[in-house]
Write an enzyme that holds these catalytic residues in place. Structure first.
Site, mmCIF file in Angstrom:
data_model
loop_
_atom_site.group_PDB
_atom_site.id
_atom_site.type_symbol
_atom_site.label_atom_id
_atom_site.label_comp_id
_atom_site.label_asym_id
_atom_site.label_seq_id
_atom_site.Cartn_x
_atom_site.Cartn_y
_atom_site.Cartn_z
ATOM 1 N N SER A 125 -6.462 -34.669 18.881
ATOM 2 C CA SER A 125 -5.460 -34.551 17.820
ATOM 3 C C SER A 125 -4.370 -33.548 18.158
ATOM 4 O O SER A 125 -4.631 -32.496 18.755
ATOM 5 C CB SER A 125 -6.169 -34.106 16.539
ATOM 6 O OG SER A 125 -5.235 -33.699 15.569
ATOM 7 N N GLU A 152 -3.320 -31.631 16.115
ATOM 8 C CA GLU A 152 -3.728 -30.426 15.394
ATOM 9 C C GLU A 152 -4.257 -29.359 16.370
ATOM 10 O O GLU A 152 -4.256 -28.168 16.048
ATOM 11 C CB GLU A 152 -4.795 -30.817 14.357
ATOM 12 C CG GLU A 152 -5.170 -29.775 13.347
ATOM 13 C CD GLU A 152 -4.090 -29.414 12.329
ATOM 14 O OE1 GLU A 152 -3.118 -30.169 12.169
ATOM 15 O OE2 GLU A 152 -4.234 -28.344 11.700
ATOM 16 N N TYR A 194 -11.032 -27.628 11.771
ATOM 17 C CA TYR A 194 -10.878 -28.985 12.315
ATOM 18 C C TYR A 194 -10.226 -28.934 13.700
ATOM 19 O O TYR A 194 -10.717 -29.546 14.656
ATOM 20 C CB TYR A 194 -10.031 -29.824 11.354
ATOM 21 C CG TYR A 194 -9.588 -31.157 11.928
ATOM 22 C CD1 TYR A 194 -10.431 -32.263 11.912
ATOM 23 C CD2 TYR A 194 -8.317 -31.310 12.482
ATOM 24 C CE1 TYR A 194 -10.015 -33.481 12.443
ATOM 25 C CE2 TYR A 194 -7.900 -32.515 13.012
ATOM 26 C CZ TYR A 194 -8.754 -33.600 12.988
ATOM 27 O OH TYR A 194 -8.343 -34.797 13.517
HETATM 28 P P1 NAP Z 1 -10.584 -41.338 8.696
HETATM 29 O O1 NAP Z 1 -9.878 -42.448 7.998
HETATM 30 O O2 NAP Z 1 -10.903 -40.092 7.967
HETATM 31 O O3 NAP Z 1 -11.942 -41.957 9.293
HETATM 32 C C1 NAP Z 1 -12.983 -41.134 9.762
HETATM 33 C C2 NAP Z 1 -14.167 -42.009 10.071
HETATM 34 O O4 NAP Z 1 -15.256 -41.172 10.520
HETATM 35 C C3 NAP Z 1 -14.703 -42.791 8.848
HETATM 36 O O5 NAP Z 1 -15.139 -44.053 9.285
HETATM 37 C C4 NAP Z 1 -15.887 -41.965 8.424
HETATM 38 O O6 NAP Z 1 -16.872 -42.688 7.718
HETATM 39 C C5 NAP Z 1 -16.419 -41.562 9.797
HETATM 40 N N1 NAP Z 1 -17.365 -40.454 9.743
HETATM 41 C C6 NAP Z 1 -17.226 -39.272 9.111
HETATM 42 N N2 NAP Z 1 -18.319 -38.514 9.294
HETATM 43 C C7 NAP Z 1 -19.171 -39.243 10.055
HETATM 44 C C8 NAP Z 1 -20.464 -39.027 10.546
HETATM 45 N N3 NAP Z 1 -21.146 -37.897 10.298
HETATM 46 N N4 NAP Z 1 -21.053 -39.990 11.319
HETATM 47 C C9 NAP Z 1 -20.409 -41.150 11.545
HETATM 48 N N5 NAP Z 1 -19.181 -41.433 11.077
HETATM 49 C C10 NAP Z 1 -18.563 -40.481 10.345
HETATM 50 O O7 NAP Z 1 -9.775 -40.896 10.009
HETATM 51 P P2 NAP Z 1 -8.629 -41.691 10.815
HETATM 52 O O8 NAP Z 1 -7.312 -41.291 10.282
HETATM 53 O O9 NAP Z 1 -8.998 -43.119 10.935
HETATM 54 O O10 NAP Z 1 -8.749 -40.985 12.239
HETATM 55 C C11 NAP Z 1 -9.653 -41.486 13.230
HETATM 56 C C12 NAP Z 1 -9.946 -40.372 14.222
HETATM 57 O O11 NAP Z 1 -8.739 -39.920 14.831
HETATM 58 C C13 NAP Z 1 -10.570 -39.133 13.609
HETATM 59 O O12 NAP Z 1 -11.437 -38.567 14.574
HETATM 60 C C14 NAP Z 1 -9.402 -38.197 13.384
HETATM 61 O O13 NAP Z 1 -9.849 -36.855 13.379
HETATM 62 C C15 NAP Z 1 -8.556 -38.524 14.598
HETATM 63 N N6 NAP Z 1 -7.117 -38.342 14.463
HETATM 64 C C16 NAP Z 1 -6.449 -38.916 13.422
HETATM 65 C C17 NAP Z 1 -5.069 -38.797 13.329
HETATM 66 C C18 NAP Z 1 -4.291 -39.439 12.206
HETATM 67 O O14 NAP Z 1 -3.127 -39.047 12.008
HETATM 68 N N7 NAP Z 1 -4.850 -40.416 11.510
HETATM 69 C C19 NAP Z 1 -4.365 -38.074 14.319
HETATM 70 C C20 NAP Z 1 -5.085 -37.515 15.378
HETATM 71 C C21 NAP Z 1 -6.455 -37.662 15.452
HETATM 72 P P3 NAP Z 1 -16.757 -42.907 6.097
HETATM 73 O O15 NAP Z 1 -15.790 -44.057 5.928
HETATM 74 O O16 NAP Z 1 -18.133 -43.220 5.698
HETATM 75 O O17 NAP Z 1 -16.217 -41.629 5.518
HETATM 76 O O1 G4F Z 2 -1.515 -35.374 5.526
HETATM 77 P P1 G4F Z 2 -2.133 -34.086 5.934
HETATM 78 O O2 G4F Z 2 -3.347 -33.654 5.223
HETATM 79 O O3 G4F Z 2 -2.353 -34.209 7.502
HETATM 80 P P2 G4F Z 2 -2.591 -33.112 8.655
HETATM 81 O O4 G4F Z 2 -3.102 -31.837 8.105
HETATM 82 O O5 G4F Z 2 -1.342 -33.035 9.464
HETATM 83 O O6 G4F Z 2 -3.774 -33.782 9.489
HETATM 84 C C1 G4F Z 2 -3.723 -35.160 9.849
HETATM 85 O O7 G4F Z 2 -3.071 -35.289 11.090
HETATM 86 C C2 G4F Z 2 -3.765 -34.683 12.208
HETATM 87 C C3 G4F Z 2 -2.890 -34.919 13.450
HETATM 88 O O8 G4F Z 2 -1.954 -33.893 13.570
HETATM 89 C C4 G4F Z 2 -5.119 -35.335 12.334
HETATM 90 F F1 G4F Z 2 -5.757 -34.839 13.424
HETATM 91 C C5 G4F Z 2 -5.928 -35.080 11.068
HETATM 92 O O9 G4F Z 2 -7.185 -35.734 11.180
HETATM 93 C C6 G4F Z 2 -5.164 -35.683 9.894
HETATM 94 O O10 G4F Z 2 -5.148 -37.073 10.052
HETATM 95 O O11 G4F Z 2 -1.054 -32.899 5.796
HETATM 96 C C7 G4F Z 2 0.210 -32.988 6.416
HETATM 97 C C8 G4F Z 2 1.056 -31.805 5.950
HETATM 98 C C9 G4F Z 2 0.360 -30.453 6.079
HETATM 99 O O12 G4F Z 2 1.249 -29.514 6.604
HETATM 100 C C10 G4F Z 2 0.004 -30.077 4.650
HETATM 101 O O13 G4F Z 2 -0.027 -28.676 4.404
HETATM 102 O O14 G4F Z 2 1.327 -31.976 4.554
HETATM 103 C C11 G4F Z 2 1.151 -30.739 3.913
HETATM 104 N N1 G4F Z 2 0.872 -30.996 2.487
HETATM 105 C C12 G4F Z 2 1.671 -30.598 1.458
HETATM 106 N N2 G4F Z 2 1.120 -30.940 0.282
HETATM 107 C C13 G4F Z 2 -0.198 -31.617 1.977
HETATM 108 C C14 G4F Z 2 -0.054 -31.589 0.587
HETATM 109 N N3 G4F Z 2 -1.263 -32.211 2.569
HETATM 110 C C15 G4F Z 2 -2.186 -32.790 1.769
HETATM 111 N N4 G4F Z 2 -3.241 -33.425 2.348
HETATM 112 N N5 G4F Z 2 -2.079 -32.783 0.396
HETATM 113 C C16 G4F Z 2 -1.026 -32.189 -0.247
HETATM 114 O O15 G4F Z 2 -0.952 -32.167 -1.464
#
Ligand code: NAP
Ligand code: G4F
Length: 339
Positions: free
Chosen positions: A130, A132, A153
């Site tokens: 990520s 992050e 995280y």
């Molecule tokens: P998400 O929607 O939160 O999906 C997370 C998945 O992990 C869900 O299927 C969840 O199952 C499963 N999970 C959680 N705890 C688990 C456990 N103990 N054992 C097995 N499965 C478990 O996340 P996403 O946005 O699709 O992201 C996919 C991956 O990419 C994650 O690793 C995230 O950290 C990473 N990532 C995401 C972004 C982004 O912007 N989306 C960016 C960079 C990296 P449930 O459905 O049962 O909760």
């Molecule tokens: O949507 P967010 O919660 O995503 P964040 O923290 O960037 O993390 C996501 O992206 C990562 C990749 O860079 C992934 F690895 C991670 O698993 C996840 O998918 O927040 C985005 C921004 C933050 O700066 C947060 O402080 O939005 C700001 N924010 C402002 N108000 C909020 C809110 N975020 C959330 N969730 N809820 C609010 O009300």
């Protein structure tokens, strides 16, 4: 027929990746956590009854906290490719649950890599790393940017990143880190900021509520469209040599600007409907993430196509459509849980 195993298949990315791999003719196996309620909503459109002949999607109960289960599963499925997408993926929640986040988002990776090493080390492995991890290091960020995580995280993802590299260097395994910047879609979890805003804009436009509470509006993110990013994951595993790649749009957008896009799409002024609640601030924030994915473009021709304005339109349209088709509009996300 190639066989893939996806952890986190019920999540946003897992569901899009399953769509893509089924389309490419794979047999797809997914790990699903046992829950007291259904958590396979995002897979409904591809789910087939176990009694149907010819199905290519298989779901297995499992959890990345359960090492022996991962060993038996890997030995049974013997996949060509493993995509480790399972995580406690919410940054704000990771401050409340640092130990659980370390166990799932960090140690889960080691358990899975070890199970692969024991059962079939030639399996190709994708790690969902990520942006992050860059945390406090200013943009633009690429594969050579130093990590400075700002959350439990982010720290857990740094650990997983290095374990993924270590299994490559120590055991010669084909392991890759996809360092993905934020990517969103109508399937995004409701408590991530883009979905929270898109959902609120649609509901306010339809008169179902009047206000949405947010935290830091100044945060800068690089928001892309999730289906394009899962294509990048797959391409990384098709290369001749394993390596690590950033996927990003390279475009900076603030939370405030994203709100402007979403509310503007339903002809509303975001300033009339967005209120501040400090509950949504993080103890330490990541101010700015903007990626440079030039290495991925050079290696396998990947570039992001969708920018934040179009993404906001796609997400708000999906919310409006959902409100039209839902029998009774779903209740608002409870405040305490609406991180
Ligand atoms: P998400 O929607 O939160 O999906 C997370 C998945 O992990 C869900 O299927 C969840 O199952 C499963 N999970 C959680 N705890 C688990 C456990 N103990 N054992 C097995 N499965 C478990 O996340 P996403 O946005 O699709 O992201 C996919 C991956 O990419 C994650 O690793 C995230 O950290 C990473 N990532 C995401 C972004 C982004 O912007 N989306 C960016 C960079 C990296 P449930 O459905 O049962 O909760
Ligand atoms: O949507 P967010 O919660 O995503 P964040 O923290 O960037 O993390 C996501 O992206 C990562 C990749 O860079 C992934 F690895 C991670 O698993 C996840 O998918 O927040 C985005 C921004 C933050 O700066 C947060 O402080 O939005 C700001 N924010 C402002 N108000 C909020 C809110 N975020 C959330 N969730 N809820 C609010 O009300």
């Amino acid at each position: 027929m190639k066989r893939a195993l996806i952890t986190g298949i019920t999540g946003q990315d897992g569901s899009y990746l399953a769509d893509l791999l089924l389309h490419k003719g794979y047999e797809v196996h997914g790990v699903v956590r046992r829950c007291s309620t259904f958590n396979t909503r995002r897979l409904d459109h591809i789910y087939r009854d176990p009694h149907d002949a010819g199905r290519r999607l298989f779901l297995h109960y499992g959890d990345v906290s359960d090492a022996s289960r991962l060993v038996t599963l890997l030995a049974k499925v013997r996949p060509d490719e493993v995509y480790n997408l399972a995580a406690q993926s919410h940054v704000r929640v990771s401050f409340d649950e640092p130990e659980n986040t370390g166990d799932i988002t960090g140690m889960g990776t080691t358990r899975l890599l070890e199970a692969i090493l024991m059962s079939r080390p030639e399996t190709r492995y994708y790690q969902a790393s990520s942006s992050e991890m860059f945390g406090a290091t200013p943009p633009p960020q690429d594969e050579s940017t130093p990590f400075h995580p700002r959350s439990p995280y982010g720290a857990a993802k740094v650990y997983s990143y290095w374990m993924t590299r270590n299994y490559r260097e120590a055991h010669g395994m084909f392991t890759v880190n996809g360092i993905l910047f934020n990517h969103e879609s109508p399937r995004r979890g409701e408590t991530f900021v883009t979905r929270k805003i898109a959902r609120a804009a649609a509901r306010i436009a339809r008169g179902l509520e009047n206000r949405v509470y947010l935290g830091n509006l100044d945060a800068i993110r690089d928001w892309g469209y999730a289906p394009e990013y899962v294509e990048g994951m797959w391409r990384m595993l098709q290369l001749d040599e394993p390596d690590d790649y950033v996927l990003a749009t390279g475009v900076a957008t603030t939370v405030r600007e994203f709100a402007e896009h979403c509310f503007g799409h339903v002809a509303l002024d975001w300033r009339d409907h967005v209120a501040h609640d400090s509950a949504y601030l993080r103890p330490s924030e990541v101010d700015a993430l903007v990626g440079d994915s030039g290495k991925a473009e050079a290696a396998f021709g990947w570039t992001a196509q969708t920018r934040a304005g179009d993404l906001a339109r796609i997400m708000v349209e999906a919310e409006l459509k959902h409100l039209e088709t839902a029998k009774a509009p779903l209740a608002a996300v409870p405040e305490q849980m609406g991180r």
